[in-house]
Design a protein around this motif. Structure first.
Motif, PDB file in Angstrom:
ATOM      1  N   LYS A  25      18.536 -10.441  -1.585  1.00  0.00           N
ATOM      2  CA  LYS A  25      17.410 -10.443  -0.646  1.00  0.00           C
ATOM      3  C   LYS A  25      16.376 -11.470  -1.099  1.00  0.00           C
ATOM      4  N   LYS A  26      15.851 -12.224  -0.164  1.00  0.00           N
ATOM      5  CA  LYS A  26      14.857 -13.256  -0.474  1.00  0.00           C
ATOM      6  C   LYS A  26      13.559 -12.632  -0.989  1.00  0.00           C
ATOM      7  N   ILE A  27      12.979 -13.250  -2.018  1.00  0.00           N
ATOM      8  CA  ILE A  27      11.693 -12.818  -2.552  1.00  0.00           C
ATOM      9  C   ILE A  27      10.576 -13.487  -1.757  1.00  0.00           C
ATOM     10  N   VAL A  28       9.638 -12.691  -1.288  1.00  0.00           N
ATOM     11  CA  VAL A  28       8.491 -13.199  -0.536  1.00  0.00           C
ATOM     12  C   VAL A  28       7.222 -12.987  -1.358  1.00  0.00           C
ATOM     13  N   LEU A  29       6.586 -14.069  -1.777  1.00  0.00           N
ATOM     14  CA  LEU A  29       5.350 -13.977  -2.554  1.00  0.00           C
ATOM     15  C   LEU A  29       4.160 -13.770  -1.624  1.00  0.00           C
ATOM     16  N   ILE A  30       3.303 -12.833  -1.983  1.00  0.00           N
ATOM     17  CA  ILE A  30       2.044 -12.619  -1.265  1.00  0.00           C
ATOM     18  C   ILE A  30       0.922 -13.092  -2.179  1.00  0.00           C
ATOM     19  N   ASN A  31       0.301 -14.222  -1.827  1.00  0.00           N
ATOM     20  CA  ASN A  31      -0.737 -14.828  -2.681  1.00  0.00           C
ATOM     21  C   ASN A  31      -2.134 -14.368  -2.292  1.00  0.00           C
ATOM     22  N   SER A  35       3.575  -8.751  -4.859  1.00  0.00           N
ATOM     23  CA  SER A  35       2.218  -9.212  -5.133  1.00  0.00           C
ATOM     24  C   SER A  35       1.699  -8.392  -6.305  1.00  0.00           C
ATOM     25  N   TYR A  36       0.395  -8.130  -6.356  1.00  0.00           N
ATOM     26  CA  TYR A  36      -0.186  -7.354  -7.455  1.00  0.00           C
ATOM     27  C   TYR A  36      -1.450  -6.662  -6.970  1.00  0.00           C
ATOM     28  N   LEU A  37      -1.686  -5.470  -7.508  1.00  0.00           N
ATOM     29  CA  LEU A  37      -2.808  -4.645  -7.094  1.00  0.00           C
ATOM     30  C   LEU A  37      -3.435  -3.939  -8.285  1.00  0.00           C
ATOM     31  N   ALA A  38      -4.714  -3.649  -8.168  1.00  0.00           N
ATOM     32  CA  ALA A  38      -5.381  -2.790  -9.139  1.00  0.00           C
ATOM     33  C   ALA A  38      -4.805  -1.388  -9.032  1.00  0.00           C
ATOM     34  N   PHE A  39      -4.794  -0.652 -10.133  1.00  0.00           N
ATOM     35  CA  PHE A  39      -4.245   0.710 -10.141  1.00  0.00           C
ATOM     36  C   PHE A  39      -4.868   1.582  -9.055  1.00  0.00           C
ATOM     37  N   SER A  40      -6.136   1.317  -8.723  1.00  0.00           N
ATOM     38  CA  SER A  40      -6.854   2.141  -7.749  1.00  0.00           C
ATOM     39  C   SER A  40      -6.246   2.055  -6.356  1.00  0.00           C
ATOM     40  N   TYR A  41      -5.386   1.081  -6.113  1.00  0.00           N
ATOM     41  CA  TYR A  41      -4.753   0.918  -4.805  1.00  0.00           C
ATOM     42  C   TYR A  41      -3.287   1.343  -4.804  1.00  0.00           C
ATOM     43  N   LEU A  42      -2.781   1.820  -5.921  1.00  0.00           N
ATOM     44  CA  LEU A  42      -1.369   2.181  -5.986  1.00  0.00           C
ATOM     45  C   LEU A  42      -1.095   3.506  -5.283  1.00  0.00           C
ATOM     46  N   ASP A  43      -0.088   3.498  -4.405  1.00  0.00           N
ATOM     47  CA  ASP A  43       0.379   4.718  -3.756  1.00  0.00           C
ATOM     48  C   ASP A  43       1.808   4.492  -3.281  1.00  0.00           C
ATOM     49  N   ASP A  44       2.324   5.399  -2.483  1.00  0.00           N
ATOM     50  CA  ASP A  44       3.732   5.307  -2.087  1.00  0.00           C
ATOM     51  C   ASP A  44       4.010   4.252  -1.022  1.00  0.00           C
TER      52      ASP A  44
END
Length: 284
Positions: free
Chosen positions: A150-156, A203-212
């Motif tokens: 599957k192609k990797i899609v970067l979210i910048n 992409s990447y997120l702060a822990f405060s935004y992590l969910d399912d």
């Protein structure tokens, strides 16, 4: 002087003194007034939650909290457009040296940052080198890191993002991101939504935004948790700063003091997946 005239004059003086006292009290009160805050979207959940709690306890205060990115927050507080500029990075990393010198730093907590993927990506763990190779465009398919074909899609994130600067420094070892789907504004909520809706994305997120809605990846086998950040076993984290132009006064000072109070540090900070400074076993 007639008694009625004396009474009227005395009453007028008492009224004027009372009005003056109320005005002076309002001007001098650290709990009343209006302030605006902008900057780091990573810190937004904590700053916004704490502001609502503060206003509930201090009815004469009004605190407006917006995101926009660390660079924007630092620029706006330097220019005097806001009272407090939130940032994931030190002011010297975004402003000119002479501008940064005019700002006062108030470190309020620590934030962890995790690489996140669309839930359909069949990868749970990644090495530091694999992560670097993905974000620099050397690896473009998930099958090359143990996933499906599957192609990797970067979210910048945009360049003014403090979260991007932190991720680049501590997760990518300073490497520049390859061009992917570029978001125009540094809004962590938008990053989460985009990743959740884009098959094969990362992409990447702060822990405060992590969910399912997204899946956080282990890095070198280490889970992105507050406990692992505090112990030093998970390396991608940053201090969260609240900057003011000069020493804070009035409501700005009172709110920053509240951010550092036991009420916030013991309850709201860990509840929203931030790490209190006192819990950190490592420093930078």
């Amino acid at each position: 002087m007639k008694k009625s005239t004396w009474f009227k004059k005395t009453s007028l003086i008492v009224l004027m003194v009372s009005i003056l006292s109320i005005m002076l009290s309002a001007c001098g009160s650290s709990n009343g007034g209006v302030i605006s805050i902008s900057g780091s979207s990573a810190l937004l959940p904590l700053a916004d939650n704490a502001a609502k709690e503060y206003m509930a306890k201090n009815s004469g205060s009004k605190i407006t909290v917006n995101a926009g990115g660390s660079g924007q927050g630092l620029t706006q507080v330097y220019q005097g457009a806001v009272n407090i500029g939130n940032s994931d990075v030190y002011a010297e990393e975004k402003l000119k040296p002479e501008e940064a010198k005019e700002l006062n730093d108030h470190i309020v907590c620590v934030v962890g940052i995790a690489a996140v993927v669309n839930p359909n990506v069949k990868v749970d763990n990644i090495t530091s080198q694999q992560l670097i190779d993905i974000f620099t465009g050397k690896i473009t398919n998930w099958k090359d890191v143990g996933g499906e074909d599957k192609k990797i899609v970067l979210i910048n994130r945009p360049s003014n993002s403090g979260t991007r600067a932190t991720f680049k420094k501590y997760a990518l070892n300073g490497a520049e991101e390859a061009e992917g789907t570029a978001l125009k504004e540094d809004q962590s909520g938008t990053v989460k939504q985009t990743v959740s809706q884009t098959d094969g994305s990362i992409s990447y997120l702060a822990f405060s935004y992590l969910d399912d809605k997204t899946k956080a990846l282990k890095l070198n086998g280490v889970e992105p948790t507050s406990e692992n950040v505090a112990s030093g076993s998970y390396p991608v984290w940053a201090y969260e700063h609240m900057y003011t132009k000069g020493e804070p006064t009035g409501l700005a000072k009172s709110f920053i003091d509240y951010m550092l109070s036991d009420d916030v540090q013991t309850n709201i900070v860990p509840k929203l997946k931030f790490i209190p400074i006192k819990d950190m076993k490592v420093k930078r």
